[in-house]
Design a protein around this motif. Structure first.
Motif, PDB file in Angstrom:
ATOM      1  N   GLY A   1       0.749  -1.202  -0.191  1.00  0.00           N
ATOM      2  CA  GLY A   1       0.107  -0.068  -0.022  1.00  0.00           C
ATOM      3  C   GLY A   1       0.795   1.419   0.094  1.00  0.00           C
ATOM      4  O   GLY A   1       0.530   2.070  -0.649  1.00  0.00           O
ATOM      5  N   GLN A   2       2.027   1.279   0.661  1.00  0.00           N
ATOM      6  CA  GLN A   2       2.846   2.376   0.856  1.00  0.00           C
ATOM      7  C   GLN A   2       3.222   2.661  -0.827  1.00  0.00           C
ATOM      8  O   GLN A   2       3.416   3.906  -1.097  1.00  0.00           O
ATOM      9  CB  GLN A   2       3.976   2.054   1.587  1.00  0.00           C
TER      10      GLN A   2
ATOM     11  N   PRO B   1      13.181   5.318   4.423  1.00  0.00           N
ATOM     12  CA  PRO B   1      12.822   5.791   5.856  1.00  0.00           C
ATOM     13  C   PRO B   1      12.267   4.678   6.762  1.00  0.00           C
ATOM     14  O   PRO B   1      12.573   4.838   7.900  1.00  0.00           O
ATOM     15  CB  PRO B   1      11.996   7.060   5.747  1.00  0.00           C
ATOM     16  N   GLN B   2      11.224   3.986   6.117  1.00  0.00           N
ATOM     17  CA  GLN B   2      10.316   2.882   6.805  1.00  0.00           C
ATOM     18  C   GLN B   2      11.321   1.629   7.015  1.00  0.00           C
ATOM     19  O   GLN B   2      11.286   0.959   8.017  1.00  0.00           O
ATOM     20  CB  GLN B   2       9.112   2.614   6.447  1.00  0.00           C
TER      21      GLN B   2
ATOM     22  N   ILE C   1       9.926   7.383   0.646  1.00  0.00           N
ATOM     23  CA  ILE C   1       8.682   6.615   1.475  1.00  0.00           C
ATOM     24  C   ILE C   1       9.498   4.973   1.971  1.00  0.00           C
ATOM     25  O   ILE C   1       9.130   4.912   3.055  1.00  0.00           O
ATOM     26  CB  ILE C   1       7.636   6.159   0.697  1.00  0.00           C
TER      27      ILE C   1
ATOM     28  N   ASN D   1      -3.273   3.965   3.778  1.00  0.00           N
ATOM     29  CA  ASN D   1      -1.908   4.108   3.261  1.00  0.00           C
ATOM     30  C   ASN D   1      -1.166   5.422   3.443  1.00  0.00           C
ATOM     31  O   ASN D   1      -0.383   6.070   2.673  1.00  0.00           O
ATOM     32  CB  ASN D   1      -1.987   4.029   1.751  1.00  0.00           C
ATOM     33  N   LEU D   2      -1.444   6.212   4.624  1.00  0.00           N
ATOM     34  CA  LEU D   2      -0.840   7.379   4.893  1.00  0.00           C
ATOM     35  C   LEU D   2       0.690   6.808   5.221  1.00  0.00           C
ATOM     36  O   LEU D   2       1.062   5.616   5.615  1.00  0.00           O
ATOM     37  CB  LEU D   2      -1.219   7.899   6.197  1.00  0.00           C
ATOM     38  N   PHE D   3       1.657   7.649   5.121  1.00  0.00           N
ATOM     39  CA  PHE D   3       2.971   7.520   5.309  1.00  0.00           C
ATOM     40  C   PHE D   3       3.115   7.647   6.921  1.00  0.00           C
ATOM     41  O   PHE D   3       3.126   8.718   7.355  1.00  0.00           O
ATOM     42  CB  PHE D   3       3.837   8.444   4.458  1.00  0.00           C
ATOM     43  N   PRO D   4       3.372   6.438   7.737  1.00  0.00           N
ATOM     44  CA  PRO D   4       3.514   6.525   9.003  1.00  0.00           C
ATOM     45  C   PRO D   4       4.683   7.476   9.486  1.00  0.00           C
ATOM     46  O   PRO D   4       4.484   7.536  10.709  1.00  0.00           O
ATOM     47  CB  PRO D   4       3.559   5.167   9.305  1.00  0.00           C
ATOM     48  N   HIS D   5       5.766   7.627   8.650  1.00  0.00           N
ATOM     49  CA  HIS D   5       6.785   8.458   9.443  1.00  0.00           C
ATOM     50  C   HIS D   5       6.797   9.904   9.100  1.00  0.00           C
ATOM     51  O   HIS D   5       7.682  10.486   9.386  1.00  0.00           O
ATOM     52  CB  HIS D   5       8.147   7.779   8.832  1.00  0.00           C
ATOM     53  N   MET D   6       5.604  10.317   8.827  1.00  0.00           N
ATOM     54  CA  MET D   6       5.436  11.636   8.563  1.00  0.00           C
ATOM     55  C   MET D   6       3.825  12.100   9.251  1.00  0.00           C
ATOM     56  O   MET D   6       3.126  11.424   9.358  1.00  0.00           O
ATOM     57  CB  MET D   6       5.123  11.914   7.100  1.00  0.00           C
TER      58      MET D   6
ATOM     59  N   ALA E   1       9.725   6.186  17.314  1.00  0.00           N
ATOM     60  CA  ALA E   1       9.935   7.218  16.442  1.00  0.00           C
ATOM     61  C   ALA E   1       8.641   7.882  15.857  1.00  0.00           C
ATOM     62  O   ALA E   1       8.307   9.122  15.445  1.00  0.00           O
ATOM     63  CB  ALA E   1      11.023   6.773  15.448  1.00  0.00           C
ATOM     64  N   TYR E   2       7.453   6.958  15.644  1.00  0.00           N
ATOM     65  CA  TYR E   2       6.478   7.365  14.986  1.00  0.00           C
ATOM     66  C   TYR E   2       5.579   8.108  15.890  1.00  0.00           C
ATOM     67  O   TYR E   2       4.476   8.449  15.513  1.00  0.00           O
ATOM     68  CB  TYR E   2       5.922   6.164  14.437  1.00  0.00           C
ATOM     69  N   GLU E   3       5.869   8.127  17.156  1.00  0.00           N
ATOM     70  CA  GLU E   3       4.937   8.728  17.936  1.00  0.00           C
ATOM     71  C   GLU E   3       5.283   9.978  18.753  1.00  0.00           C
ATOM     72  O   GLU E   3       4.797  10.535  19.515  1.00  0.00           O
ATOM     73  CB  GLU E   3       4.825   7.833  19.168  1.00  0.00           C
ATOM     74  N   ARG E   4       6.271  10.943  17.989  1.00  0.00           N
ATOM     75  CA  ARG E   4       6.607  11.784  18.228  1.00  0.00           C
ATOM     76  C   ARG E   4       5.531  12.912  18.525  1.00  0.00           C
ATOM     77  O   ARG E   4       4.394  12.815  17.787  1.00  0.00           O
ATOM     78  CB  ARG E   4       7.706  12.653  17.090  1.00  0.00           C
TER      79      ARG E   4
ATOM     80  N   ILE F   1      -0.461   7.400  13.475  1.00  0.00           N
ATOM     81  CA  ILE F   1      -0.657   6.561  14.477  1.00  0.00           C
ATOM     82  C   ILE F   1      -1.495   6.856  15.515  1.00  0.00           C
ATOM     83  O   ILE F   1      -2.035   6.253  16.320  1.00  0.00           O
ATOM     84  CB  ILE F   1       0.632   5.890  15.218  1.00  0.00           C
TER      85      ILE F   1
ATOM     86  N   SER G   1       0.323   4.111  -2.899  1.00  0.00           N
ATOM     87  CA  SER G   1       0.153   5.583  -2.596  1.00  0.00           C
ATOM     88  C   SER G   1       1.098   6.640  -2.988  1.00  0.00           C
ATOM     89  O   SER G   1       0.940   7.671  -3.439  1.00  0.00           O
ATOM     90  CB  SER G   1      -0.269   5.739  -1.131  1.00  0.00           C
TER      91      SER G   1
ATOM     92  N   HIS H   1       1.351  12.482  14.002  1.00  0.00           N
ATOM     93  CA  HIS H   1       1.624  11.162  13.409  1.00  0.00           C
ATOM     94  C   HIS H   1       0.174  10.332  12.952  1.00  0.00           C
ATOM     95  O   HIS H   1      -0.547  10.318  13.978  1.00  0.00           O
ATOM     96  CB  HIS H   1       2.719  10.274  13.874  1.00  0.00           C
TER      97      HIS H   1
END
Lengths: 314, 290, 252
Positions: B187-188, B209-210, B206, C98-103, B287-290, C146, B191, C144
């Motif tokens: 999906g990444q 980084p993941q 995209i 499908n959002l970019f999770p790191h952004m 990191a994803y929860e900043r 999440i 999109s 983010h």
């Protein structure tokens, strides 16, 4: 990998070249050329040694790198080692008028040649053999390893090596000693007299295990062992009930070696080191060192060796 | 709705049953602590047992105490060689993985060949070939009239060691990177493509980084393995832990003492590395929860 | 308005291995038209949508989208450029967001502007904020994905697609992954878009929404268009028997 380092290296090479030219200009006697000229210009003699073999070469503890050294950062100074080979190398450098610097590649990387100009010379007690002569130049040997037979202390029946024909003799497998017994041994510059006939050869992984088997009793497992004179004398000193039988039966000549595939012409350098070796024999320097490290003279036979007979510089 | 309020339940006037929750939390923490302590005891017992066993060896423990300094000096070399090599290996692995996943037959062929040949041969042989063989090729190249390039191919011991370790680990890590990149959901990609990104933009912005979050723990594992494999560069006379231990041992024939010392130093190195790695992993997880 | 259709699909086929998923679909869509595609699962409706911006390569057929024509077949460099251009004219919204999770939400929205359109940050950010505001999520700009609910995620995804200023929006079951109470907020945003005159193709099971917003409903079954007409007609008086059966199942 590191372009800056390389450009510095090339810069140094250019400057070194300029120094050579400067050094050459006023010299009246035949100006040194090739590798020898490089070494003199550089002011260092890069020697390979493997500090795994006391008393020839071993490490000294502690941070002992010499101050004010000209040696490169990935080279070591003489003060970091001790041993017979090291003292000989330092003496050679001294007589060339340069400083000895050391690198420590594995022994297998030294004996195969193709050093890629990484070091100038091996002073590593290397036995002169026909195979090695294909890739390396040898200098005048600086000492020898005599090969001698040892028998049990209690033995009374053997009086000379030739008495051992048909007897059980222990050797390290694949060593020169085994080749002597099966009569295939060939040492450049030496005529070998195979005086022992049809010995029953017992191969061991090391000389010491053969000697220990011999010490079990006269004829118990072995009648005799053929090994290096210092090795046999060493175990006797340690208390094994053995004795030497007669004179050495052959000598292995141990010399310094130079890579034949060096990008510069190495022959004048080899000749110069041979001259220095001969001087060191003549003035007793090597004899003194031999006595210091081995407690006996292992150099006399080496002094008489005719290095010209090897025919390697023709 | 907001996560902050869920996280801080101690606000005044909140849930009347808060006490129950706090007690539950404390019990859980206590259980965890007891568990950790128990594991610690087991470790202690095992270390004591191992020490007893090792003391049965014919060794002089005091010799280690008197002479450890010489071998300790090699630790920096071991770490240095491993760090530089893991960085180059990571770069190689990145390109290797991009090559393997590329549609370009040239890139795919090159990276496939690289991985195959490196993984199919022992590291020690690779070290010998790079140290002994490359300069010979260099001589030929020089003879052909490219002196600079020829000199480039004559690497000193340290450079040869780093190159060999980098190439070797780069090949293994190529597969790790490839798996990491492929683990990012389809999906990444879709999109990103739907936004009109090129393959390279998608990779850079995209996917990588993941993927890097998946890959980092594995890089840590490889680094730990490399610290020990770096012992092989001792054959070229680099004075790292193994070289120093081995050569020093010959001096007084204290092999077991020096080998145990070297083993201990490597062990400590890997424990420290694992600790750093686990901290890094924890940070990555947040990191994803900043 | 020239009266030219903005989308024209001619005899589109798609094979997955030996599975014939699309069996010769031809279709035109007028500018500003809102078209809802319905059909049983596995009928090929999602595949059709994904072929329109070449997320799936069609096996045969031709697609013309805002005067860019691309046919099935081996791809030259020019073809790929055409496809890129075509994707810039479409925005797509996925079932799984499908959002970019790191952004962050804002970074998600401006990613296409900055990376693909090479717009400078200081220009892209206000634009991103505008579209976040449009979907009612400006307060979540630095959050983010999440930390967002499903409905919020999908609204950010819509803002992300809109930020590229596409001429056509493609929605692939945009509410199917949502909890029932979150569906409304997404549909509201879509309804607003339709009112503003966006050309939209929507694959959905929301019959109420289709009835209210669609200009036309297309019923697809087994890779073919079975029947298409305005909602009141198709929902009230389906002509085909297959349509009747499907509708009786979804509407009871």
């Amino acid at each position: 990998m590191n372009p800056r380092k390389w450009s510095l290296t090339s810069l140094a090479a250019v400057m070194g070249g300029a120094l050579v030219l400067a050094a050459c200009a006023p010299a009246a006697p035949p100006a040194p050329t090739g590798l020898l000229a490089d070494i003199l210009a550089r002011g260092t003699l890069v020697v390979s040694t493997d500090p795994a073999y006391p008393p020839q070469s071993e490490l000294v503890e502690g941070p002992t790198r010499a101050a004010n050294t000209q040696c490169a950062s990935d080279q070591h100074t003489a003060t970091e080692f001790t041993g017979f080979d090291i003292d000989v190398a330092v003496e050679i450098a001294k007589r060339l008028g340069v400083e000895a610097c050391f690198v420590t590649p594995d022994w297998t990387l030294i004996i195969g040649g193709s050093w890629a100009d990484r070091w100038d010379i091996s002073v590593g007690s290397m036995t002169i053999t026909p195979e090695r002569m294909e890739v390396l130049y040898f200098t005048q040997p600086y000492y020898t390893t005599p090969a001698a037979f040892f028998v049990h202390q209690d033995n009374t029946t053997f009086s000379q090596p030739s008495d051992l024909s048909g007897k059980k003799v222990g050797v390290c497998a694949g060593c020169t000693y085994e080749y002597f017994l099966d009569k295939t041994l060939s040492i450049p510059g030496e005529t070998i007299n195979f005086i022992v006939e049809d010995a029953s050869i017992n191969g061991y992984d090391t000389d010491t295990s053969a000697l220990q088997d011999l010490a079990l009793g006269d004829g118990v497992r072995l009648d005799a062992v053929l090994t290096a004179l210092p090795t046999g004398q060493g175990v006797i000193a340690d208390g094994l009930p053995l004795k030497q039988l007669g004179d050495p039966v052959f000598f292995e000549y141990l010399a310094a070696a130079v890579d034949k595939s060096h990008s510069k012409d190495a022959t004048s350098f080899v000749r110069r080191v041979t001259e220095i070796m001969q001087q060191m024999h003549a003035d007793g320097t090597l004899l003194r060192l031999s006595q210091q490290y081995y407690g006996e003279d292992l150099t006399s036979a080496a002094a008489q060796f005719d290095v010209g007979a090897l025919g390697q510089l023709s | 709705m907001s996560v902050e309020t869920l996280r801080r339940p101690g606000l005044p006037g909140a849930d009347p049953d808060l006490r129950m929750g706090l007690e539950l939390l404390a019990t859980q923490r206590r259980a965890q602590l007891i568990q950790t302590a128990k594991i610690g005891v087991v470790w202690g017992a095992l270390v004591a047992f191992l020490t007893t066993v090792l003391l049965q060896l014919r060794i002089e423990p005091s010799y280690i105490g008197e002479h450890y300094g010489f071998v300790l000096e090699g630790v920096l070399t071991t770490i240095g060689v491993s760090l530089v090599s893991i960085m180059f290996a990571t770069l190689l692995a990145l390109f290797g993985a991009l090559g393997r996943l590329s549609r370009n037959s040239m890139a795919q062929g090159i990276s496939g060949f690289y991985v195959s040949i490196i993984r199919g041969t022992p590291l020690l042989i690779q070290i010998y070939i790079i140290y002994l063989g490359l300069p010979q090729i260099g001589q030929q190249v020089r003879a052909l009239g490219f002196p600079e390039l020829g000199r480039w191919l004559t690497l000193d011991a340290l450079q040869s060691g780093i190159l060999a370790l980098s190439l070797n680990y780069g090949a293994y890590m190529t597969e790790i990177f490839r798996a990491g990149i492929q683990s990012i959901s389809h999906g990444q990609r879709e999109s990103a493509e739907a936004l009109g990104m090129s393959r390279w933009q998608m990779m850079r912005r995209i996917i990588l980084p993941q993927a890097i979050r998946v890959i980092i723990p594995d890089i840590g594992n490889q680094f730990i393995a490399m610290q020990k494999d770096s012992a092989l560069v001792s054959v070229m006379g680099i004075w790292e832990i193994t070289y120093r231990a081995n050569r020093f041992a010959r001096k007084d024939s204290k092999f077991m003492e020096m080998f145990l010392l070297a083993a201990g130093l490597y062990w400590i190195l890997t424990i420290v590395s694992s600790w750093i790695q686990s901290r890094l992993e924890r940070r990555m997880a947040q990191a994803y929860e900043r | 308005m020239s009266g030219e259709p903005i989308i024209q699909v001619e005899s589109l086929h798609k094979w997955f291995g030996l599975l014939h998923v699309l069996r010769g679909i031809s279709l035109t869509v007028e500018p500003q038209e809102v078209v809802v595609i319905i059909g049983p699962s596995g009928s090929g409706k999602s595949t059709l949508l994904r072929c329109l911006n070449f997320l799936e390569e069609p096996s045969a057929g031709t697609i013309t989208l805002d005067e860019i024509t691309v046919s099935a077949g081996p791809r030259t460099h020019t073809d790929r450029q055409q496809i890129m251009a075509l994707r810039l004219r479409t925005g797509m919204v996925f079932q799984e967001f499908n959002l970019f999770p790191h952004m962050t939400a804002l970074e998600n929205v401006i990613e296409g502007l900055v990376t693909v359109k090479k717009m400078p940050q200081e220009q892209a950010i206000p634009m991103g904020e505008k579209f976040l505001d449009k979907v009612g999520l400006l307060d979540k700009r630095d959050v983010h994905p999440i930390r967002l609910s499903g409905g919020q995620k999908q609204r950010v995804a819509i803002a992300r697609a809109l930020a590229m200023e596409p001429k056509i929006m493609l929605f692939d079951e945009p509410t199917s992954a949502l909890d029932p109470e979150l569906i409304g907020e997404v549909l509201a945003v879509m309804k607003q878009l339709a009112l503003e005159g966006m050309t939209m193709l929507i694959v959905t099971h929301e019959m109420g929404f289709a009835k209210e917003v669609a200009d036309r409903i297309i019923f697809i079954d087994q890779g073919q268009i079975v029947e298409q007409s305005p909602p009141e007609e198709l929902l009230a008086n389906p002509k085909e028997e297959r349509t009747q059966r499907f509708l009786s199942q979804v509407l009871h």
